[in-house]
Design a protein around this motif. Structure first.
Motif, PDB file in Angstrom:
ATOM      1  N   ILE A 154     -64.369  27.485  43.836  1.00  0.00           N
ATOM      2  CA  ILE A 154     -63.025  26.937  44.003  1.00  0.00           C
ATOM      3  C   ILE A 154     -61.975  28.034  43.855  1.00  0.00           C
ATOM      4  N   GLY A 155     -62.225  28.956  42.948  1.00  0.00           N
ATOM      5  CA  GLY A 155     -61.305  30.071  42.760  1.00  0.00           C
ATOM      6  C   GLY A 155     -60.307  29.817  41.646  1.00  0.00           C
ATOM      7  N   PRO A 156     -59.663  30.897  41.168  1.00  0.00           N
ATOM      8  CA  PRO A 156     -58.694  30.763  40.078  1.00  0.00           C
ATOM      9  C   PRO A 156     -57.425  30.087  40.547  1.00  0.00           C
ATOM     10  N   GLY A 157     -56.723  29.494  39.622  1.00  0.00           N
ATOM     11  CA  GLY A 157     -55.455  28.871  39.954  1.00  0.00           C
ATOM     12  C   GLY A 157     -54.353  29.910  40.054  1.00  0.00           C
ATOM     13  N   ARG A 194     -66.156  21.363  53.028  1.00  0.00           N
ATOM     14  CA  ARG A 194     -66.658  20.018  52.653  1.00  0.00           C
ATOM     15  C   ARG A 194     -65.872  19.471  51.465  1.00  0.00           C
ATOM     16  N   LEU A 195     -65.498  20.366  50.545  1.00  0.00           N
ATOM     17  CA  LEU A 195     -64.726  19.939  49.381  1.00  0.00           C
ATOM     18  C   LEU A 195     -63.267  19.666  49.742  1.00  0.00           C
ATOM     19  N   PHE A 196     -62.767  20.396  50.757  1.00  0.00           N
ATOM     20  CA  PHE A 196     -61.370  20.248  51.176  1.00  0.00           C
ATOM     21  C   PHE A 196     -61.318  19.974  52.683  1.00  0.00           C
ATOM     22  N   PRO A 197     -61.773  18.797  53.097  1.00  0.00           N
ATOM     23  CA  PRO A 197     -61.852  18.500  54.539  1.00  0.00           C
ATOM     24  C   PRO A 197     -60.488  18.220  55.142  1.00  0.00           C
ATOM     25  N   ASP A 198     -60.439  18.269  56.471  1.00  0.00           N
ATOM     26  CA  ASP A 198     -59.222  17.878  57.182  1.00  0.00           C
ATOM     27  C   ASP A 198     -58.946  16.404  56.932  1.00  0.00           C
ATOM     28  N   ALA A 199     -57.690  16.077  56.809  1.00  0.00           N
ATOM     29  CA  ALA A 199     -57.321  14.676  56.574  1.00  0.00           C
ATOM     30  C   ALA A 199     -57.450  13.845  57.834  1.00  0.00           C
ATOM     31  N   TYR A 200     -57.254  14.481  58.995  1.00  0.00           N
ATOM     32  CA  TYR A 200     -57.267  13.730  60.252  1.00  0.00           C
ATOM     33  C   TYR A 200     -58.145  14.432  61.287  1.00  0.00           C
ATOM     34  N   ASN A 215     -53.441  22.549  47.214  1.00  0.00           N
ATOM     35  CA  ASN A 215     -53.290  23.214  45.920  1.00  0.00           C
ATOM     36  C   ASN A 215     -53.524  22.239  44.771  1.00  0.00           C
ATOM     37  N   ASP A 216     -52.961  21.028  44.889  1.00  0.00           N
ATOM     38  CA  ASP A 216     -53.151  20.025  43.838  1.00  0.00           C
ATOM     39  C   ASP A 216     -54.606  19.594  43.758  1.00  0.00           C
ATOM     40  N   LEU A 217     -55.249  19.449  44.913  1.00  0.00           N
ATOM     41  CA  LEU A 217     -56.649  19.039  44.928  1.00  0.00           C
ATOM     42  C   LEU A 217     -57.536  20.113  44.299  1.00  0.00           C
ATOM     43  N   ARG A 218     -57.256  21.362  44.624  1.00  0.00           N
ATOM     44  CA  ARG A 218     -58.015  22.460  44.008  1.00  0.00           C
ATOM     45  C   ARG A 218     -57.829  22.464  42.490  1.00  0.00           C
ATOM     46  N   SER A 219     -56.602  22.243  42.072  1.00  0.00           N
ATOM     47  CA  SER A 219     -56.316  22.223  40.638  1.00  0.00           C
ATOM     48  C   SER A 219     -57.094  21.120  39.935  1.00  0.00           C
ATOM     49  N   ARG A 220     -57.143  19.941  40.564  1.00  0.00           N
ATOM     50  CA  ARG A 220     -57.862  18.821  39.955  1.00  0.00           C
ATOM     51  C   ARG A 220     -59.360  19.105  39.884  1.00  0.00           C
ATOM     52  N   LYS A 221     -59.923  19.651  40.951  1.00  0.00           N
ATOM     53  CA  LYS A 221     -61.347  19.962  40.955  1.00  0.00           C
ATOM     54  C   LYS A 221     -61.660  21.051  39.928  1.00  0.00           C
ATOM     55  N   ARG A 222     -60.746  21.998  39.787  1.00  0.00           N
ATOM     56  CA  ARG A 222     -60.926  23.061  38.799  1.00  0.00           C
ATOM     57  C   ARG A 222     -60.919  22.481  37.386  1.00  0.00           C
ATOM     58  N   GLU A 223     -59.982  21.583  37.115  1.00  0.00           N
ATOM     59  CA  GLU A 223     -59.900  20.960  35.795  1.00  0.00           C
ATOM     60  C   GLU A 223     -61.137  20.115  35.500  1.00  0.00           C
ATOM     61  N   ASP A 224     -61.653  19.431  36.512  1.00  0.00           N
ATOM     62  CA  ASP A 224     -62.870  18.634  36.321  1.00  0.00           C
ATOM     63  C   ASP A 224     -64.047  19.534  35.927  1.00  0.00           C
ATOM     64  N   SER A 277     -63.741  13.103  34.787  1.00  0.00           N
ATOM     65  CA  SER A 277     -63.888  14.506  35.179  1.00  0.00           C
ATOM     66  C   SER A 277     -65.335  14.819  35.544  1.00  0.00           C
ATOM     67  N   TRP A 278     -66.256  14.304  34.773  1.00  0.00           N
ATOM     68  CA  TRP A 278     -67.677  14.536  35.070  1.00  0.00           C
ATOM     69  C   TRP A 278     -68.072  13.917  36.405  1.00  0.00           C
ATOM     70  N   LEU A 279     -67.594  12.702  36.671  1.00  0.00           N
ATOM     71  CA  LEU A 279     -67.918  12.064  37.951  1.00  0.00           C
ATOM     72  C   LEU A 279     -67.385  12.889  39.110  1.00  0.00           C
ATOM     73  N   GLY A 280     -66.157  13.373  38.973  1.00  0.00           N
ATOM     74  CA  GLY A 280     -65.587  14.198  40.024  1.00  0.00           C
ATOM     75  C   GLY A 280     -66.362  15.479  40.238  1.00  0.00           C
ATOM     76  N   SER A 281     -66.745  16.125  39.135  1.00  0.00           N
ATOM     77  CA  SER A 281     -67.437  17.404  39.243  1.00  0.00           C
ATOM     78  C   SER A 281     -68.877  17.226  39.729  1.00  0.00           C
ATOM     79  N   LEU A 282     -69.555  16.179  39.282  1.00  0.00           N
ATOM     80  CA  LEU A 282     -70.905  15.918  39.781  1.00  0.00           C
ATOM     81  C   LEU A 282     -70.881  15.686  41.288  1.00  0.00           C
ATOM     82  N   ASN A 283     -69.871  14.961  41.749  1.00  0.00           N
ATOM     83  CA  ASN A 283     -69.747  14.721  43.187  1.00  0.00           C
ATOM     84  C   ASN A 283     -69.488  16.031  43.935  1.00  0.00           C
ATOM     85  N   ASP A 284     -68.604  16.871  43.387  1.00  0.00           N
ATOM     86  CA  ASP A 284     -68.309  18.158  44.023  1.00  0.00           C
ATOM     87  C   ASP A 284     -69.552  19.050  44.073  1.00  0.00           C
TER      88      ASP A 284
END
Length: 203
Positions: free
Chosen positions: A36-39, A68-74, A103-112, A142-149
């Protein structure tokens, strides 16, 4: 518990993990953090609130796992497609959406992923090297999110399809000599953990 998540008071869950399981989970979470990389950290003297208004990228990541983690919305493989929109319009909509949300999505995945590492690091292994992991309701999310990722990332690396995952799928028939076997076993195990955690949180 014997390796199965069980509900705890307050909407949390607990599971017994052995030393090897703890090590594998922590290693995978750290690798996810690296992917994911650093914030973005504000420079000295810079207003921290400015980061909230920083635009993100407009193009999908080149790494297939990150895509796959950050797919296109449309219009992408995982995106929705508004009716009566051309491919060019869909690309523009996706770019605009990505610019203000990635950026917000990356931050959330990083926190998870960080929550996974922190909760594992806080364990006090018993004499046999195992420990009981007890999660709060927030930590469960957080665990559910990270396990999915993690499953999305590993599944992309392995090019897993829906047919592969079925009870008669090829993932269950890999010979021990197949170099993919360790990652396939991790992928299936993470899926089982995710399913058990979801079940433990159901009313």
């Amino acid at each position: 518990m014997a390796g199965h998540f069980e509900a705890t008071p307050g909407g949390g869950a607990a599971v017994a993990l052995d030393e090897v399981e703890i090590s594998i989970l922590r290693s995978l979470a750290v690798q996810l953090l690296e992917l994911i990389g650093p914030g973005d950290t504000p420079a000295e003297g810079e207003d921290p609130l400015a980061a909230l208004f920083t635009e993100g990228p407009s193009k999908p990541p080149s790494d297939p796992a990150l895509a796959r983690l950050f797919p296109d919305a449309y219009g992408g493989p995982e995106g929705s497609a508004p009716q009566e929109k051309s491919e060019e319009e869909l690309r523009e909509l996706s770019a605009e959406f990505r610019r203000f949300t990635e950026n917000d999505l990356r931050s959330r995945k990083r926190e998870d992923a960080l929550a996974v590492v922190r909760t594992l690091d806080a364990l006090s292994p018993a004499g046999g090297g195992g420990a009981v992991l007890t999660l709060t309701a927030d930590e469960c999310r957080s665990w559910l999110g990270s396990l999915n990722d993690l499953r999305l990332t590993i599944g992309t690396r392995l090019a897993v399809s829906d047919e592969d995952e079925g009870e008669d799928g090829s993932l269950y028939r890999l010979p021990d000599s197949d170099p993919r076997k360790p990652m396939v076993m991790a992928y299936l195990w993470l899926g089982a953990l995710q399913e058990m955690l979801v079940e433990s949180l159901m009313p």
